[in-house]
Design an enzyme around this catalytic site. Structure first.
Site, short mmCIF file in Angstrom:
data_model
loop_
_atom_site.label_atom_id
_atom_site.label_comp_id
_atom_site.label_asym_id
_atom_site.label_seq_id
_atom_site.Cartn_x
_atom_site.Cartn_y
_atom_site.Cartn_z
N CYS A 1 0.82 -1.20 0.00
CA CYS A 1 0.00 0.00 0.00
C CYS A 1 0.87 1.27 0.00
O CYS A 1 2.09 1.20 0.05
CB CYS A 1 -0.85 0.00 1.24
SG CYS A 1 0.19 0.04 2.69
N LYS B 1 1.16 -1.60 -8.86
CA LYS B 1 2.36 -1.36 -9.67
C LYS B 1 3.64 -1.66 -8.90
O LYS B 1 4.60 -2.16 -9.44
CB LYS B 1 2.35 0.09 -10.15
CG LYS B 1 3.34 0.31 -11.25
CD LYS B 1 2.97 1.50 -12.07
CE LYS B 1 3.89 1.64 -13.26
NZ LYS B 1 3.68 0.57 -14.26
N1 GLU Z 1 -1.07 -6.20 5.62
C1 GLU Z 1 -1.84 -5.01 5.54
C2 GLU Z 1 -3.26 -5.29 5.07
O1 GLU Z 1 -3.58 -6.31 4.55
C3 GLU Z 1 -1.16 -3.96 4.66
C4 GLU Z 1 -1.02 -4.43 3.26
C5 GLU Z 1 -0.09 -3.60 2.37
O2 GLU Z 1 0.98 -3.14 2.71
O3 GLU Z 1 -0.45 -3.52 1.20
O4 GLU Z 1 -4.11 -4.50 5.22
#
Ligand code: GLU
Length: 616
Positions: A2, A611
């Site tokens: 994210c 991406k």
């Molecule tokens: N593990 C967290 C989630 O599933 C963050 C995921 C991420 O970094 O994309 O919400």
């Protein structure tokens, strides 16, 4: 995977965080969330407000949140690519602490979250979400409660404020997390705390206005800040009243820091009349090759020497760039006469013990943050292996750990499906291989011709018309097969990647000769088989395979300089000699594009992918 963003300044924090998140959306766009402190409330303890939504923040034309009415100047935000827990509003970040005194967002995976969750549950902590992130929140709460008892006992004079207590709780909790993680949190007393271990974190500062930004990348705040500070793994950032303190996570000791110039302008990238970024970026490929050939000759000659001196040479990448890494290895074997092995980031474990001092790993990457590749590079570096990277994103983790750094200069690539950022590294791979061969000038000449031919081909309406027609036909099919060999094998694999990403259909690329060993069982009347053929030493082998599938009713689509009676559809490309394979990428990328359009898919943001893949 994210994106995380933070803002401390004088403008509306909700608005600024939303702007930042939109620029970070290439990292994931399942859901988003923003937390701000309301400054309307004339109470001692200010109140934290969180808004979360499923979907992409970029698709909200005007950001119209209730948070905009709160007159906030401190906020954090998150755009998610779910790893743990479904795509729901509840699972979206930031996550509140039980008493709503702080809210936290995470980039990464807490690999020991099951163990932590069960021990926290035993202590009585309740969980509302399915995420690993909430475990971090509860762990901090746990540390806070333990710490406050401890504090009372010690009457620690230097730990006189509650702020320090939270920082220490965050530090202790973060140290217990396994995996590559970066977190950011905002507390109702006005502080922002962030920790990094693996996933990127950069602070931006506008020294004229005093505004501070925290983000997963520099580009997101580059239009607003003039200096940046890259937070290293194992560091904690605390910002109170616009004062930034960086400390070492394991010791807690404060570290001196120095902001540096951002060093580039982040232009607002527009579609410039193209309906999607993908097609605009495919059109930019000839320009990308021109950028490559205008680079300094000495850089290539020096690096060719390094390649020659190294014992073992590996290339590595993931997804599309994994396919590019394999094509670089192909060129280095063919022209450089080096025994180069190509690796996939997610599956290189058995190579780790084999890496040794004197080896070289070449790592192309669009983002420079690909987690599975970074992990291999970090381990290889510890063993004395030299790292070379070819990255499109300035200031990335991969560039910083490299001994030899090449920038793609492909310009920002917005479409999540990579196109021009695939072309650059394979053209680079060809040129460096020709340099190792002692034929740099020939390499340059061939690439200049290629850029011209590609540009010319892209400008001809007939080519687009033919591919659009083909796209319409293939959009009704369930499976698509792709055949190639030698210089075209990795190229059809790239075609497969693009078709899968853009169309959500099954595509299968294989070396043409392997077909008769198993895949031929799947060939029946009307099954589409795309074949990329160049005027090279394996042309006849490919034609034999074409004949074999044709005999079983396959619908043959050929990308080639010359027509043949076995082809049902002929997409003519110019014969570009040694770099023919690079030319063949373009019709394959365009086919995936026109099929995605035909199927009504989200072209620039295909479902479920991101991406920059910053989780393993
Ligand atoms: N593990 C967290 C989630 O599933 C963050 C995921 C991420 O970094 O994309 O919400």
């Amino acid at each position: 995977m994210c994106g995380i963003f933070g803002y401390i300044g004088y403008q509306d924090a909700a608005k600024m965080v939303a702007i930042g998140l939109k620029r970070l959306e290439y990292r994931g766009y399942d859901s988003w969330g923003i937390a701000v402190i309301s400054e309307k409330l004339k109470v001692k303890s200010k109140k934290l407000f969180v808004e979360k939504q499923v979907g992409s923040i970029g698709d909200t034309k005007t950001f119209n949140s209730k948070l905009l009415t709160l007159n906030s100047s401190i906020g954090i935000g998150h755009t998610r690519w779910a790893t743990h827990g479904g795509v729901t509003k509840t699972n979206a970040h930031p996550h509140f602490s039980t008493d709503k005194s702080f809210a936290l967002a995470q980039n990464g995976i807490v690999e020991n979250y099951t163990e932590l969750k069960s021990s926290l549950s035993k202590k009585g902590y309740k969980f509302e979400t399915e995420t690993d992130t909430e475990v971090i929140v509860r762990l901090i709460e746990d540390k806070q409660s333990l710490r406050s008892k401890d504090l009372k006992q010690k009457l620690a004079s230097h730990l006189s404020s509650g702020n320090v207590n939270l920082k220490e709780a965050v530090r202790l909790a973060f140290l217990e997390l396994e995996g590559r993680n970066t977190i950011i949190l905002i507390s109702n007393d006005g502080q922002v705390i962030a920790c990094r271990n693996g996933s990127p974190l950069i602070i931006g500062k506008n020294f004229k206005t005093g505004e501070i930004y925290l983000s997963s990348d520099t580009l997101s705040f580059a239009p607003f800040a003039n200096k940046m500070l890259i937070i290293e793994n194992g560091q904690l950032v605390q910002i109170i009243d616009k004062n930034i303190t960086i400390s070492d996570l394991s010791s807690g000791k404060v570290i001196k820091n120095k902001f540096e110039d951002i060093g580039f302008e982040a232009e607002e990238v527009e579609r410039e009349g193209f309906p999607h970024f993908m097609v605009k970026e495919i059109y930019e490929s000839p320009y990308v090759i021109e950028q490559l050939v205008s680079k300094d000759r000495k850089t290539f000659e020096n690096f060719a020497k390094i390649i020659n001196e190294c014992a073992n040479v590996y290339t590595i990448g993931s997804g599309t760039i994994g396919v590019a890494a394999a094509q670089i290895a192909f060129y280095l074997r063919l022209y450089g006469k080096k025994k180069v092995i190509s690796l996939i980031g997610a599956d290189s474990v058995e190579y780790l013990p084999l890496f040794k001092k004197g080896d070289l790993i070449i790592a192309p990457s669009q983002s420079g943050e690909t987690a599975d590749v970074l992990e291999v590079l970090e381990k290889a570096k510890q063993k004395g292996v030299k790292i070379a990277s070819i990255v499109n994103m300035p200031g990335s983790s991969m560039t910083r750990l490299s001994d030899y750094k090449f920038m793609m200069q492909a310009g920002p690539e917005i479409c999540v499906m990579s196109t021009k950022a695939y072309i650059f590294p394979i053209a680079w791979g060809y040129l460096i291989s020709k340099t190792v061969q002692g034929k740099y000038d020939e390499g340059i000449k061939n690439l200049i011709t290629l850029a011209d031919e590609m540009d010319n081909w892209l400008k001809q309406n007939k080519n687009h018309k033919d591919i659009k027609f083909l796209a319409k036909k293939l959009a009704t099919k369930k499976d698509i097969f792709l055949l190639g060999k030698y210089q075209n094998f990795q190229i059809i694999r790239e075609g497969m990647v693009k078709l899968i990403e853009g169309t959500y259909k099954h595509a299968h690329a294989l070396p043409s000769g392997d077909l008769k060993h198993y895949v031929i069982t799947l060939i029946e009347k009307g099954v589409p088989v795309i074949v990329a053929i160049s005027e090279d030493i394996v042309k006849q082998d490919l034609l034999n395979s074409v004949h074999e599938v044709k005999a079983r009713g396959a619908d043959i689509i050929a990308i080639a300089p010359k027509n043949h009676s076995d082809y049902n559809t002929f997409i003519q490309v110019p014969d570009c000699g040694q770099v023919s394979a690079i030319m063949n990428v373009i019709p394959l990328q365009l086919l995936a594009y026109y099929m995605a359009v035909e199927l009504g898919n989200n072209v620039d943001k295909p479902r479920n992918i991101a991406k920059s893949v910053t989780v393993k």
